[in-house]
Each structure stands twice: as C-alpha cells, then as structure tokens.
Design a protein around this motif. Sequence first.
Motif, mmCIF file in Angstrom:
data_model
loop_
_atom_site.group_PDB
_atom_site.id
_atom_site.type_symbol
_atom_site.label_atom_id
_atom_site.label_comp_id
_atom_site.label_asym_id
_atom_site.label_seq_id
_atom_site.Cartn_x
_atom_site.Cartn_y
_atom_site.Cartn_z
ATOM 1 N N GLU A 284 0.855 -1.206 0.000
ATOM 2 C CA GLU A 284 0.000 0.000 0.000
ATOM 3 C C GLU A 284 0.880 1.241 0.000
ATOM 4 O OE1 GLU A 284 -3.052 0.471 -0.381
ATOM 5 O OE2 GLU A 284 -4.256 -1.138 0.523
ATOM 6 N N SER A 285 1.890 1.182 0.843
ATOM 7 C CA SER A 285 2.735 2.346 1.028
ATOM 8 C C SER A 285 3.560 2.621 -0.236
ATOM 9 C CB SER A 285 3.546 2.063 2.286
ATOM 10 O OG SER A 285 4.665 2.744 2.380
ATOM 11 N N PHE A 286 4.056 1.557 -0.897
ATOM 12 C CA PHE A 286 4.831 1.756 -2.130
ATOM 13 C C PHE A 286 3.934 2.264 -3.256
ATOM 14 C CE2 PHE A 286 6.950 0.313 -6.075
ATOM 15 C CZ PHE A 286 8.146 0.996 -5.918
ATOM 16 N N LYS A 287 2.731 1.717 -3.316
ATOM 17 C CA LYS A 287 1.800 2.157 -4.370
ATOM 18 C C LYS A 287 1.495 3.655 -4.211
ATOM 19 C CE LYS A 287 -2.950 1.353 -5.790
ATOM 20 N NZ LYS A 287 -4.111 0.480 -5.659
ATOM 21 N N ALA A 288 1.193 4.063 -2.990
ATOM 22 C CA ALA A 288 0.904 5.482 -2.745
ATOM 23 C C ALA A 288 2.118 6.339 -3.103
ATOM 24 C CB ALA A 288 0.518 5.685 -1.281
ATOM 25 N N PHE A 289 3.296 5.836 -2.764
ATOM 26 C CA PHE A 289 4.540 6.559 -3.048
ATOM 27 C C PHE A 289 4.713 6.763 -4.556
ATOM 28 C CE2 PHE A 289 9.121 6.575 -3.890
ATOM 29 C CZ PHE A 289 9.559 7.558 -3.008
ATOM 30 N N VAL A 290 4.498 5.688 -5.322
ATOM 31 C CA VAL A 290 4.656 5.774 -6.787
ATOM 32 C C VAL A 290 3.659 6.792 -7.350
ATOM 33 C CG1 VAL A 290 4.359 4.494 -8.949
ATOM 34 C CG2 VAL A 290 5.571 3.445 -7.038
ATOM 35 N N LEU A 291 2.403 6.712 -6.891
ATOM 36 C CA LEU A 291 1.380 7.609 -7.447
ATOM 37 C C LEU A 291 1.656 9.069 -7.073
ATOM 38 C CD1 LEU A 291 -1.846 5.464 -6.867
ATOM 39 C CD2 LEU A 291 -0.476 5.692 -8.938
ATOM 40 N N GLN A 292 2.171 9.292 -5.882
ATOM 41 C CA GLN A 292 2.376 10.682 -5.435
ATOM 42 C C GLN A 292 3.723 11.256 -5.843
ATOM 43 O OE1 GLN A 292 1.796 10.396 -1.224
ATOM 44 N NE2 GLN A 292 -0.311 9.719 -1.524
ATOM 45 N N GLU A 293 4.753 10.415 -5.827
ATOM 46 C CA GLU A 293 6.108 10.967 -5.921
ATOM 47 C C GLU A 293 6.799 10.762 -7.264
ATOM 48 O OE1 GLU A 293 7.355 12.766 -3.593
ATOM 49 O OE2 GLU A 293 5.874 12.349 -2.042
ATOM 50 N N SER A 294 6.270 9.863 -8.104
ATOM 51 C CA SER A 294 7.050 9.541 -9.313
ATOM 52 C C SER A 294 7.330 10.786 -10.146
ATOM 53 C CB SER A 294 6.366 8.459 -10.137
ATOM 54 O OG SER A 294 5.051 8.827 -10.384
ATOM 55 N N ARG A 295 6.378 11.703 -10.198
ATOM 56 C CA ARG A 295 6.607 12.914 -11.006
ATOM 57 C C ARG A 295 7.773 13.742 -10.472
ATOM 58 N NH1 ARG A 295 1.121 13.462 -11.379
ATOM 59 N NH2 ARG A 295 0.533 12.419 -13.287
ATOM 60 N N ASN A 296 7.958 13.748 -9.164
ATOM 61 C CA ASN A 296 9.069 14.527 -8.590
ATOM 62 C C ASN A 296 10.403 13.806 -8.750
ATOM 63 O OD1 ASN A 296 7.033 16.179 -7.654
ATOM 64 N ND2 ASN A 296 6.889 15.094 -5.705
ATOM 65 N N ILE A 297 10.348 12.473 -8.769
ATOM 66 C CA ILE A 297 11.597 11.717 -8.766
ATOM 67 C C ILE A 297 12.117 11.456 -10.183
ATOM 68 C CG2 ILE A 297 12.597 9.466 -8.140
ATOM 69 C CD1 ILE A 297 10.427 9.375 -5.904
ATOM 70 N N LEU A 298 11.196 11.191 -11.101
ATOM 71 C CA LEU A 298 11.614 10.754 -12.433
ATOM 72 C C LEU A 298 11.434 11.851 -13.466
ATOM 73 C CD1 LEU A 298 9.698 7.358 -12.283
ATOM 74 C CD2 LEU A 298 12.103 7.715 -11.749
ATOM 75 N N GLN A 299 12.382 11.918 -14.362
ATOM 76 C CA GLN A 299 12.253 12.883 -15.463
ATOM 77 C C GLN A 299 12.394 12.149 -16.784
ATOM 78 O OE1 GLN A 299 15.118 15.912 -14.805
ATOM 79 N NE2 GLN A 299 13.728 17.074 -13.487
#
Length: 303
Positions: A284-299
């Motif tokens: 759950e925690s990784f899924k939420a992380f991917v949905l919320q943070e991927s835009r900030n982490i990945l270019q």
Amino acid sequence: MHVTLRQLKVFECVARHLNFTRAAEELHLSQPAVSMQIKQLENSAGMPLYEQFGKKMILTEAGNELKHYSHAINKLLQEAGEVIEALKGGQSGRLVLSVASTANYFATNLIASFKKRYPETTFSLDVTNRETLLKQLENNESDLIIMGRPPREMALTTEAFMENPLVIIASPEHPLLKHKNISLEQLQDEAFVVREQGSGTRIAMERYFSEKGVRLRTGMEMNSNEAIKQSVEAGLGLGIVSIHTLALELEVNKLAILHVEGFPILRHWYVVHRDGKRLSPVAESFKAFVLQESRNILQLPKM
Ligand code: PGA
C-alpha cells in the motif's frame, strides 16, 4: 518458575528505581498493586528478590539476576511492538514487485527513493515482458506490477502514474534525420529491429501501424531494449523503443529520434494488482509513493 510478563514488567521498573512509590507512579498503578506483583514473583521464584534496610532497598543476588533478564525481556517486547507498528505503517516488510522490461529503466530509481524514506523495507524485483506479467497477475504471484496498458479482460485495479512515449530511433548518421516531417509511408522501405512477441512495446507498435494501414519490414527481433539500441547504433536498422530507455544515448548522441508523423505513440505506465487483492501495508505504502512521488523523482529524457 511461573512468571507473567506483567510481573516482569513491574519488577523491572521496581529494580530500576529501587523504590516502590516511584515504580507505582511510572506504571500508573497503586503501591499495593506493585507490592502484590513483586510478592507473587518472589513466591514463584521461591526466593526473596530484595531486602529493605529502613528506607533503602537492595536487590538480593536472585533479584539482581532477575533484573538482568527482566530488562532484556522488556526490551525485546518493546522491539517486537515497534516491528509490528512499522509493518502496520508500511515502513518495513518485503515487497515482491514485477515490472515490464522497459519499466526497469526507472523502477530502480523509485525503489531507491522509497528505501531512503523507509530503509527497513526490502524488495524482490522481477523484470520481465508484458506476457509474463499477465501470467503473474493471473497466478497472483506479485504484490504489485508496473506495466503498460493493462488488459481489459481481467478484473484489475490499475492506476496510471506517468507517460510512456514510444519513439523511432536511428543511428546519428541515418539519412532520414535530415527530414523534419517523415511520413509513415517513407518508413516502409526501412528495416526495423523490433522487440519480441509478448512485449508491450511490440504490441503498441503493431497496433499503431496496422490502424494506419502501414506494413513495416520487421525482420529483426530482439528481446531486450539494450539489444535494439545497440543494433540501431550499429546501423542494422531503425528501432521503436520507449523514451525511458534512451536517457544515456541521447545525451552522448549515440542515437537520435526521428520526427515521424503521429509520433511519439503515447502510452502510460500503471501500477496494477488484481481486484480485491489484500495489499500488505508495505505494498500500500509503495503504491501510494509511486502515485504521489514519481513525477518529482523521475524525469523523461528530452525528445
Ligand atoms: P515491454 O512492456 O517492456 O514488455 O515492452 C512495456 C509496455 O507494456 O509498454
């Protein structure tokens, strides 16, 4: 010797303070309740655990031994509580993650950022093509899957989190690079190096060209993005890959993107699991992380 955890907890506190009143305060108990627990503990030990000289309390040899063990047991209990709380909160635990071959170009960055926030988590990562991912979904083999367009015919929970543009690549010397608006017809005479059957990239590419009624010469088939990039670089033909795979080659001009009508083919990345799957807290925690943070982490590499 029959000892309860409660007795040990009370004894540990009394032994630390060497004072019944202070122990009672810390434990939010009455003093008689504390004395009663110690008395019961002495009864089951069959030996006195302390001596009282006026106001001064001293532990006996048995009391000192028990102090050592009760301290260790209390610490372990506290640790067990912390581990369970961390599991509940998704800050620890093991995640079984499967990703499409192409998604591996960014998945490890996501894992690294997640681990920075939750260092106690561990991962098992399977990198495989779309066809195998579908089998894994069918057999419920992974906690989470990162893939391109999920199949409509399966009952899945899917959430898109990032674009996946597919581009046509050529070696920097390719004559088509001089053209700005390449038509699909112009590509019909070119040789293409394509991904293997079962790859999501391959399916998207075939769908696109068949909708447009264009047939490509797709004689060379390879089962990795790296092999395709190297073949294109070596001049074996043109290739179709996700922009995610190209960060390095574009930067050092080893490969170039052709400007072809209708391109890039715009796909998306999804986090996927079966409907009704009970996700572990870390999933759950990784899924939420991917949905919320991927835009900030990945270019995405620049086209
Ligand atoms: P692939 O998957 O690596 O199997 O091509 C990527 C996708 O589904 O877009």
